[in-house]
Motif scaffolding. Structure first.
Motif, short mmCIF file in Angstrom:
data_model
loop_
_atom_site.label_atom_id
_atom_site.label_comp_id
_atom_site.label_asym_id
_atom_site.label_seq_id
_atom_site.Cartn_x
_atom_site.Cartn_y
_atom_site.Cartn_z
N ARG A 3 2.62 6.65 -6.93
CA ARG A 3 1.49 7.39 -7.40
C ARG A 3 1.88 9.01 -7.27
O ARG A 3 1.38 9.77 -8.02
N ASP A 51 -6.00 1.45 -4.17
CA ASP A 51 -4.93 1.65 -4.98
C ASP A 51 -5.07 0.89 -6.23
O ASP A 51 -4.58 1.57 -7.16
N HIS A 78 0.66 -1.16 -0.11
CA HIS A 78 0.05 -0.07 -0.20
C HIS A 78 0.98 1.19 0.13
O HIS A 78 0.68 2.21 -0.74
N SER A 123 2.51 1.57 -3.36
CA SER A 123 1.51 2.30 -4.15
C SER A 123 1.29 3.74 -4.14
O SER A 123 1.32 4.74 -5.39
N ILE A 124 1.08 4.16 -2.79
CA ILE A 124 0.99 5.68 -2.54
C ILE A 124 2.45 6.66 -3.11
O ILE A 124 2.48 7.35 -3.76
#
Length: 1905
Positions: free
Chosen positions: A928, A1020, A921, A924-925
């Motif tokens: 991004r 996500d 997670h 992914s952040i």
């Protein structure tokens, strides 16, 4: 478990009580899971659940998809599959059929203006009826018949017959079968054929035990002539069976029936009823379950044929094996046998082979059932061994022929039939198969033959190895395996697949071990080189088993067979060595690995490797210990001395096959070497080039990948064995993770780690051998395992060995998590801190460490069982939903390694997994937030894949579970003889256990709750799904869609983000990603059913126009989404979730169910809360609906809205119209305003919207209740019912000139949908509307909408604009414009709703159009006028009369300007006005049409044609009301049949056909009278009556006279004979292609002699063509039984009496076609006459007639007269011997030559009657023919032609066929071919037919002689 079932039923009960249908469907899924797990349900509970779902399926106003799901659950509860045991009997459950019939009527006959072409509810309800008909009370059968039969008409037969077969219970068949058979005889229909064939097949099986069966003495069928059938019924059934084979007969090889064409002419509405009927399965059941010893046993062929009184006698006493049904099967197969041969293949081949497969399967099933102690069939009615042997004998040869079919499906069906026969009669089948097997495997260059043989052997592997099935097969095992080795050839993938399949199916039933006498002391190690083995095949001679000679199959004792089999096992060692070397050689020739998925070559190569792997897995499991060591040494030696880059994966799979059997021994052998090699390779820089995407492997890395692949294979099984190497594995894994940096390297490392984890953490069976482990390990079994080959087990005797996670394995897994996964996550977290500054090294490290971690977790799906999650966002609408009603997973024990949350190991594993989720997670952040461009794509996709693992690699995915189920099903079906067989191979039960366990695991993957971490990861995925990069989007979307299928409410969680991504100002790529997500069918279906997202989905699509100019691709996507969304916008879809109607049937069923399941206090409280919520839900749903409508209207009202979005909005609004919701003025105005839009699609949709909206207003006004509204049971206030019990009343109804009077004035009967066989008690009529005001006042709630529409209609230009648009030229460029039904419906609707409101305006617009020279404007006028006339049905009298008079005044003008290109739509106007309307409503128009003079001989063909066309419209529209006028016009048509115009002749023929059909009304006073007539009368439907037979006979008598007066060419076509003849022929042709074709037979018989003579007219090609066509079509309709002999007599008489040889030549083929099509019902007398005429024609003076007779005789003998062969042979041989040809000058020369030619043709006909075999009487005939090979023409040419044909048809089997001839006969055969008898020519002619070894044998035999 009962508590869990109680919970499921309780939730179902709550959902039903609150009418929460959508939530109910989720609990339906839970019940389906229960059924999938085969968990028990008490019988009473099951019956009550069936009743509940039955009632639910009938609830009106529910979305069809929901109804279909309830019907599916109903079927599953009943377990209605034929191979399954019925869960409920009729005594356990009784259902009422009337509610189903009530619901079905709406779907069978929908209201015309509300009909939706895509609606399929009628088939759903009929499916429900079929599932439940067993449970309809049998005492209701008379009431069913009384309901259905009055509705049966010529037009509705395609509807009523499917209804009857779906509803009638399968008991008390005597009540309805006679009626069904009489209807079947009367109607020409393939739909009726299929439905009744299926019904008869089911009834034959159901009542095989007669009155001693389940139905008992009262309900059971009585045994009759053939099973439960009378002789006449059986003749019909047998004839239908022959017709169903679709074999071509005759010169034109046309269709065997006109029934399909007749159905296409039928009612379109009835053609919506569809059912996939397997006709051949039904025929197989019918034949098999009608077999028993029910007649005398037939004597051998040739014993009962002789001459009687100069006639040919064909009487044959007795039946084959004493069974009439088997005798019919014998006739059927005999008549079609030649069509099984591959050289005679065509569309019929699949039908024949499919029938062959099904009938053998059904026979096996019945044979097995009758061996059970529970069988109720009396001993005297069971199958006998004689029947079994005869059955196999009949079907064996066709199956052997079809085995080599060119079509793979036909080939597999034939091989399935052979497999079934090999189980029941191996002694008859197996020798034939083995003979073909050896020849096929020896000839390796004939690929098709070889593959066919190997697939055939795969099917009969069990009889081959098991002495309990066939004593004599075991000795062939090793030779056949040896012959299959060359089949493993990469150059021929198909052959390789077939070879591996055969080896697999054979070896799975045996132990590969040497038990021969020579075993002791023999070394098994063979060190011969293997290089180049693929290129050089074994050139040694193929060896047959000892004791077996070519061409023979001796019968040996059991001890002798076992001795031979034991001796043959000495070859196992050599075979295994050859097999593995062959595989190694194949590996070396593989293409290089590569591509995105790192595959070997393409799909073909991958399938070959998969087959090789499966084969080796089975082979290795069944190796003896000695041979296993041999193979292990072979593989080890090869693996340690080679490293092939193209075989890395393949060789690893091979090693895994060894590890599957003995993992510890395999690991001991390979691990030290491979570890050393890997360490050495990594030390020297292998895999050190950093990459993150798929690429071809570097050549320098080959050794590394080779050894890693070997270790993956080693670690694939064993579990506990891996713990022994704990230290080495951790050391190796750490080294590989650290050193492998290329994508190929670290992905290989991931697969290795994954394999280790999966092996230790999951539960799986470890031994799939054919015997239990204790038996396998028994030394006695090792010495004598042959006796156990093919052993079957009962389920309870199978001992399954499982791998279950041990404590040591779990500890090792946790240690790997600590030392492998955790350090990798540490490094990932470190890298994430600098995510914005990554270089190539950092990206590579991130990808490879993340790959390792996800590989670890993807290998641990069952490490621990998830506990209860804390759901942060349940996605619940608290005001309308309850969290307690959310479906939960079925919590069953499923073998999770850790399941106790208090266990420290469990907690540790959970912590590791949570950390994994947190890290991905955060990754992914982090990714991004960075915008590094395409460099980050690989990293982002890695994160997406990791999320996939975290969310979905838990328990088991559906794909894995389905693949296991499929593997089990195929294995089970391949080894069992009958669907209900309990014993089977041990391997099957192992697979079954694995599937059952997998099902339990799979239950844990379903309906999972979402934790906060799950939501974060879903978010996500959502963000990735709308990424700017296509690769990222596609992968993330696929993962997201899968996740939504497993996590509860995950779709609802994701939808807001998607809609947000469609907002204005969003990046186009992000929009595109969101649109693709919303396009998913599951997502769209959920969103459009959800209360909150339904409107949002539609409005979001309409708001996408802000990207109109930027991205055309987005607009295309929006269009696709909108088009797919329309399927979910039905009027029921919105109503389903806002359901408030009463459901008494469901309530009663629920009350009965509650008797077994009392709600707990908690559930009762939940029910009260749910009831409160349901009220709010209904209000909220309706509010959302209104908001959606308003939102759509706001968008389309904006002037900036693009026309494309207006078009989409119009379609949305059309789909959203509801009958239970009053329309708003805004919606009404929108539709009416856009009905004059210049865009055709918008205009069309708007017009349909106006029609639907007005229709809803009408039915809302007329409906007294919501139930009437949804069931279409509303009633017009003007409607009344007229009793049909009074003859005078009926006379008034049927007389078009007499007004029908009621108590309140004149009545109109518009539709007469009854009165064919029986009248309904009453018939619907309407009162005439008197002068004055309107008869209707539309409901008050709809008045605002009507006022809004009226104001638009009052606008001055509305109708002028409309007319202008309709009058534009059609874009289709039609040659003849046609009336457009949508336009007519639109005007009709306005006329119905607003009546005469704008009549003057409309008429003023129409008036100039109807005479305009522009045909498109004419059509527009015709459409408006047709709509007005149709819509004025219930206008007040003064306005109706005004419109009618206005129209009648202009009819003459319309008629005058009708042209060929406008006639079609003007005829449609008359049709529209008259069809389904009482003719008295339009009496002035009818009178005008009937007043038109019918001319047939004027100068203008078109003028006559348009008058006849209008007359034809009146005839069609009048229906039974035309009966008083029929005689008048029929005489007119007969009198004018000599018209000179082809168009007029065609219309006369059509009108005659229509009128004869109209007069066919065999009406009875009551249903009982009709049923009695069907039971007792031979012709209750009067199909043999011919009212105009006198006129037909009169014409037939005149035709010979007119023939003499024919004009000479070229004026011959104007002859009276030709004109009348063509009219009559066209009439017969038209009638024969209609549903009432049987009515024409009396007329055909009268005309047939002259039709035969017409075929002789060479000067009229048209007459000749039509007459020939009529003669052939005569055979395409089944005549009444008594007409068969009459027609045969006419044919025979014509042939005998005519002086024209051309008539004989033309009549013979059509006679034979008719004979063949009616063969099953042909009398012996007719056959005798046929044989006489054929023998007579063999002596005809004309050579063409003789040759045609010979050809026909061959066919007749082949298909039906084999018993006559001996007599015929003697006759022809005698005639040939006594006939001597004198000198040409002799006066008797011609007579002698003709007599001898007749004999020779007869002999040739006998030989040609068996084109693919050599009968024992055949070889001596060659001597007879050879004597005359040099005789004068045409004798010599006839003989050479016969010999040439014989050579062509026997060349494939000549190696066997030649053994039937001696040397003299072979020489005679050569003489026939070449016309001389020299020895050299013998060899040159015969040699090409012989294979080399057969020729050698022949040559040696010749020398010996």
């Amino acid at each position: 478990m009962q508590l869990r079932l109680d919970e499921i039923v309780a939730k179902i009960t709550i959902c039903v009580e609150t009418k929460n249908w959508l939530v109910l469907t989720t609990w339906d899924g839970m019940l389906q899971c229960w059924l999938l797990m085969h968990y028990p349900i008490p019988k009473t509970t099951r019956a009550k659940l069936v009743r509940l779902y039955y009632e639910l399926s009938l609830v009106p106003g529910v979305e069809p998809r929901v109804t279909r799901s309830w019907a599916d659950i109903l079927s599953r509860l009943l377990s209605s599959k034929s191979e399954s045991r019925r869960k409920l009997e009729a005594t356990d459950l009784q259902l009422s059929w009337r509610p189903l019939w009530r619901a079905l009527q709406k779907e069978l006959w929908p209201k015309r203006r509300l009909q939706e072409s895509s609606r399929n509810v009628v088939n759903i309800l009929l499916y429900v009826a079929e599932q439940c008909r067993r449970y309809f009370p049998a005492n209701e059968i008379p009431d069913m018949l009384a309901t259905f039969l009055p509705l049966l008409t010529k037009d509705s037969v395609l509807t009523i017959v499917p209804v009857m077969t779906s509803f009638l219970p399968p008991t008390h068949t005597h009540l309805y079968l006679p009626t069904l058979f009489k209807l079947w005889e009367a109607f020409n229909s393939s739909v009726v054929d299929e439905r009744l064939i299926e019904l008869c097949g089911e009834l034959a099986e159901e009542h095989v035990a007669g009155k001693q069966g389940d139905a008992g003495d009262e309900g059971g069928a009585e045994w009759r002539d053939v099973g439960i059938w009378s002789e006449s019924e059986w003749t019909v059934l047998a004839g239908k069976a022959l017709t169903s084979m679709n074999v071509p007969v005759g010169a034109n090889r046309g269709a065997s029936t006109t029934a399909f064409h007749a159905d296409n002419m039928g009612d379109r509405q009835s053609l919506r009823i569809k059912k996939p009927i397997n006709r051949y399965n039904a025929l197989a059941k019918l034949l098999v379950y009608s077999m028993c010893l029910d007649g005398p046993i037939r004597a051998d062929h040739g014993n009962g044929n002789h001459r009687q009184n100069g006639h040919f006698a064909t009487t044959q006493t007795g039946f084959l094996a004493g069974s009439r049904a088997l005798d019919s099967l014998d006739k059927l197969i005999t008549s079609t046998e030649t069509f099984f041969h591959p050289s005679n293949s065509g569309p019929w081949t699949l039908s024949l082979s499919h029938f062959l497969y099904r009938i053998t399967a059904e026979f096996c099933k019945r044979w097995k059932e009758e061996q059970q102690r529970t069988c109720k069939t009396p001993i005297t009615r069971r199958l006998t061994p004689d029947i079994r042997r005869a059955f196999v004998t009949v079907l064996r040869n066709p199956a052997l022929l079809a085995m080599f079919s060119k079509d793979p499906f036909s080939m597999s069906f034939a091989q399935g039939a052979l497999r079934a026969m090999a189980y029941i009669e191996p002694n008859l089948v197996m020798p034939e198969l083995l003979e073909r097997a050896y020849s096929g495997l020896e000839i390796v260059n004939e690929t098709h033959r070889t593959t066919a043989v190997m697939t055939m052997l795969s099917g009969v592997a069990l009889p081959l190895v098991s002495e309990r099935l066939w004593l004599g097969g075991q000795k062939h095992v090793v030779p056949l395996l040896e012959l299959c080795i060359p089949g493993i050839d990469l150059n021929d993938p198909v052959k390789t697949l077939c070879a591996t399949m055969f080896i697999t199916t054979l070896v799975q039933h045996i132990k590969i071990g040497d038990v021969s006498a020579q075993q002791a002391g023999m070394p098994l190690v063979d060190d011969a080189p293997i290089e180049g083995f693929m290129e050089v095949d074994d050139t040694g001679e193929s060896r047959l088993p000892d004791g077996v000679e070519a061409g023979s199959m001796p019968v040996l004792s059991r001890s002798e067979e076992r001795a031979l089999a034991r001796d043959s096992t000495a070859g196992f060692a050599d075979w295994v060595t050859l097999l593995f070397r062959r595989v190694f050689a194949l590996f070396e020739n593989l293409p290089e690995e590569g591509g995105k998925k790192n595959t070997t070559g393409g799909k073909v190569e991958e399938s070959v490797l998969k087959a090789i792997k499966s084969m080796l897995d089975v082979v290795c499991q069944h190796l003896s210990d000695t041979l296993f060591d041999l193979v292990l040494k072979l593989v080890f030696d090869y693996g340690t001395t080679n490293a092939k880059s193209n075989a890395v994966r393949a060789f690893g799979q091979l090693v895994s096959c060894l590890a599957h059997v003995k993992p510890e021994k395999t690991i001991d052998r390979f691990l030290p070497f491979c570890m050393a090699q890997i360490q050495e390779e990594l030390k020297h820089g292998a895999s050190n080039i950093r990459t993150t995407s798929t690429h071809a492997a570097a050549p320098s890395d080959t050794t590394l990948h080779w050894n890693m692949s070997i270790l993956r294979g080693c670690f694939g099984f064993g579990g506990v064995a891996l713990v022994k190497y704990r230290t080495q594995i951790i050391e190796l894994a750490s080294l590989l993770i650290d050193k492998t940096k290329s994508e190929r390297g670290y992905s290989g490392t991931g697969r290795l780690v994954n394999r280790i984890m999966h092996t230790m953490s999951t539960v799986y069976p470890v031994n799939a051998r054919f015997v239990n482990g204790d038996v396998w390990d028994d030394p006695a079994f090792d010495q004598n395992h042959i006796s156990q080959w093919g052993k079957f087990y009962e389920p309870e005797t199978v001992k399954i060995e499982w791998h279950v996670q041990s404590r040591e394995e779990i500890d090792f897994i946790l240690e790997l998590l600590d030392q492998i996964a955790s350090p990798a996550l540490d490094k990932i977290e470190t890298l994430l801190e600098t995510a914005g500054k990554w270089d190539g090294v950092a990206r590579n490290d991130f990808c490879r460490y993340l790959h390792v971690v996800r590989s670890v977790w993807s290998g641990l799906p069952t490490l621990f069982q998830e506990g209860k999650k804390e759901v942060v966002n349940p996605c619940i609408n608290d005001d309308v939903e309850l969290a307690e009603l959310l479906v939960t997973s079925l919590d069953v024990k499923a073998g999770f390694a850790l399941s106790d949350p208090t266990d420290p190991r469990y907690q540790k594993a959970v912590a590791h997994r949570k950390r994994f989720g947190d890290v991905i997670h955060h990754a992914s952040i982090a990714l991004r937030q960075q915008h590094e461009g395409e460099d980050h794509i690989d990293a982002v996709i890695s994160v997406s894949k990791a999320i996939d693992v975290f969310l979905l690699e838990y328990a088991m995915t559906r794909a894995v579970f389905d693949s296991l189920r499929k593997a089990y099903t195929s294995a089970r079906d391949a080894t069992r003889m009958s669907p209900k067989q309990k014993d089977n191979a041990r391997m099957v039960f192992v697979k079954r256990a694995h599937v059952y366990h997998a099902g339990r695991v799979y239950m844990h993957a379903l309906y999972r709750r979402r934790s906060q971490l799950d939501d974060e990861l879903l978010h996500d995925l959502i963000e990735m799904s709308v990424s700017s990069y296509t690769r990222v989007r596609r992968h993330a979307q696929a993962v997201l869609h899968n996740a939504c299928g497993y996590f509860v409410r995950s779709t609802r969680f994701s939808l807001p983000y998607m809609f947000k991504s469609l907002a204005k100002g969003t990046d186009p790529d992000r929009m595109k990603g969101a649109l693709y997500v919303l396009w998913n069918k599951g997502t769209a279906a959920y969103a459009l059913a959800d209360m909150n997202f339904h409107g949002k989905y539609l409005l979001s699509l309409l708001d996408c126009q802000h990207q109109e100019k930027a991205r055309p691709s987005i607009q295309k996507l929006v269009g696709n989404l909108a088009g797919d969304a329309l399927a979910y916008l039905t009027e029921e879809s919105t109503h389903t979730d806002a359901y408030t109607e009463e459901t008494p049937g469901v309530d009663n069923a629920l009350a009965v169910l509650k008797q077994d399941f009392a709600l707990s206090p908690e559930d009762h409280k939940l029910l009260l809360r749910a009831v409160d919520k349901s009220r709010v839900r209904v209000l909220r749903k309706n509010d959302r609906y209104s908001e959606t409508i308003t939102g759509i209207l706001e968008i389309v009202s904006k002037p900036t809205t693009h026309w494309r979005y207006v078009q989409i909005a119009a379609k949305f609004l059309y789909g959203l119209l509801r009958r239970d919701f009053e329309p708003t003025p805004e919606v009404a105005s929108f539709f009416l305003r856009h009905s004059i839009s210049p865009h055709p699609t918008i205009r069309s949709t708007a017009q349909k919207g106006v029609v639907k909206l007005c229709c809803h207003i009408k039915i809302r006004t007329f409906s007294k209740s919501s139930e009437e509204l949804w069931l279409d049971e509303w009633s017009n206030p003007l409607r009344t019912n007229i009793s049909t019990s009074s003859p005078s009343q009926l006379q008034q109804i049927l007389d078009p000139l007499v007004p029908t009077q009621g108590d309140t004035g004149e009545l109109y009967v518009d539709k007469i949908n009854t009165g064919f066989a029986v009248w309904t008690p009453t018939i619907k009529a309407y009162r005439a509307v008197p002068e004055g005001s309107s008869a209707f006042t539309w409901e008050s709630s709809s008045q605002p909408a009507l006022r809004a529409m009226s104001s638009i209609l009052q606008e001055e230009k509305f109708f002028s604009d409309l007319v202008g648009l309709w009058g534009q030229e059609s874009s289709r460029n039609q040659v003849t414009p046609e009336l457009r039904p949508d336009n007519v419906n639109f005007i009709k609707t306005l006329a119905k709703m607003f009546e005469h409101e704008r009549l003057d305006t409309i008429l003023s617009e129409v008036d100039p159009l109807i005479t305009d020279i522009d045909r498109y404007k004419q059509r527009a006028g015709a459409e408006m006028l047709a709509g007005l006339l149709r819509g004025s049905k219930h206008w007040p009298k003064q306005w109706k009369d005004r419109l009618t008079s206005w129209t009648v005044e202009r009819l003459q003008r319309i008629y005058a300007q009708m042209k060929p290109d406008t006639a079609a739509f003007w005829e449609s106007l008359f049709t529209e006005q008259l069809i389904d309307r009482d003719p008295r409503r339009a009496k002035p128009i009818v009178d005008w049409v009937l007043s038109l003079p019918l001319e047939f001989h004027s100068d203008s063909a078109f003028a006559m044609s348009k008058t006849l066309s209008l007359f034809n419209v009146v005839v069609d529209a009048f229906g039974p009301r035309f009966l008083p006028l029929c005689d008048k016009y029929m005489h007119i048509f007969f009198d004018n049949a000599d018209t000179g115009y082809a168009e007029i002749r065609s219309q006369i023929a059509q009108n005659i056909c229509v009128i004869i059909g109209l007069q066919w009304r065999p009406v009875y006073p009551s249903v009982d009278a009709f049923l009695i007539a069907c039971r007792d009368s031979s012709d209750p439907l009067h199909i043999r009556d011919a009212k105009y037979i006198d006129r037909t006979v009169e014409l037939a008598e005149q035709l010979p006279k007119w023939k003499e007066e024919r004009l000479p060419p070229p004026r011959v076509s104007q002859s009276q004979y030709d004109k009348v003849g063509l009219t009559m022929l066209q009439w017969i042709w038209d009638c024969s292609h209609g549903p009432q074709a049987t009515l024409v037979f009396p007329y055909i018989i009268a005309l047939l002699p002259e039709v035969l003579r017409m075929s002789d007219l060479n000067d009229s090609s048209e007459l000749q063509r039509y007459s020939s066509a009529v003669l052939y079509v005569l055979s395409a309709v089944a005549p009444p039984r008594e007409f068969v002999g009459v027609i045969m007599d006419i044919f025979i008489s014509a042939i005998k009496s005519t002086t024209s040889w051309r008539i004989r030549v033309n009549a013979l083929p059509t006679l034979i076609v008719f004979f063949y099509r009616n063969l099953m019902g042909m009398s012996s007398g007719a056959i005798s006459k046929l044989m006489d005429v054929l023998l007579e024609c063999l002596s005809d003076e004309n050579v063409e007639v003789r040759e045609m007779a010979s050809k026909m005789l061959s066919g007749v003998v082949r298909c039906s007269q084999r018993q006559s062969i001996v007599m015929l042979k003697d006759h022809f041989v005698s005639l040939a011997r006594k006939t001597k040809i004198p000198n040409r000058q002799d006066p008797t020369y011609a007579e002698s030559l003709r007599s001898l030619h007749s004999a020779i043709l007869g002999v040739c006909a006998l030989i040609e009657s068996f084109p693919y075999s050599v009968e024992r009487w055949m070889p001596p005939l060659t001597d007879v023919l050879a004597m005359h090979a040099t005789d004068p023409l045409p004798i010599s040419t006839t003989i050479r032609k016969c010999a040439s044909e014989f050579k062509k048809t026997h060349q494939d089997t000549w190696h066997k066929d030649q053994l039937e001839f001696n040397e003299d006969q072979l020489q005679s055969l050569s003489t026939m071919l070449v016309g001389t008898s020299y020895s050299l020519q013998v060899r040159s002619a015969v040699l090409p037919l012989l294979s080399s070894h057969v020729w050698l044998a022949y040559h040696l035999r010749t020398l010996h002689v």
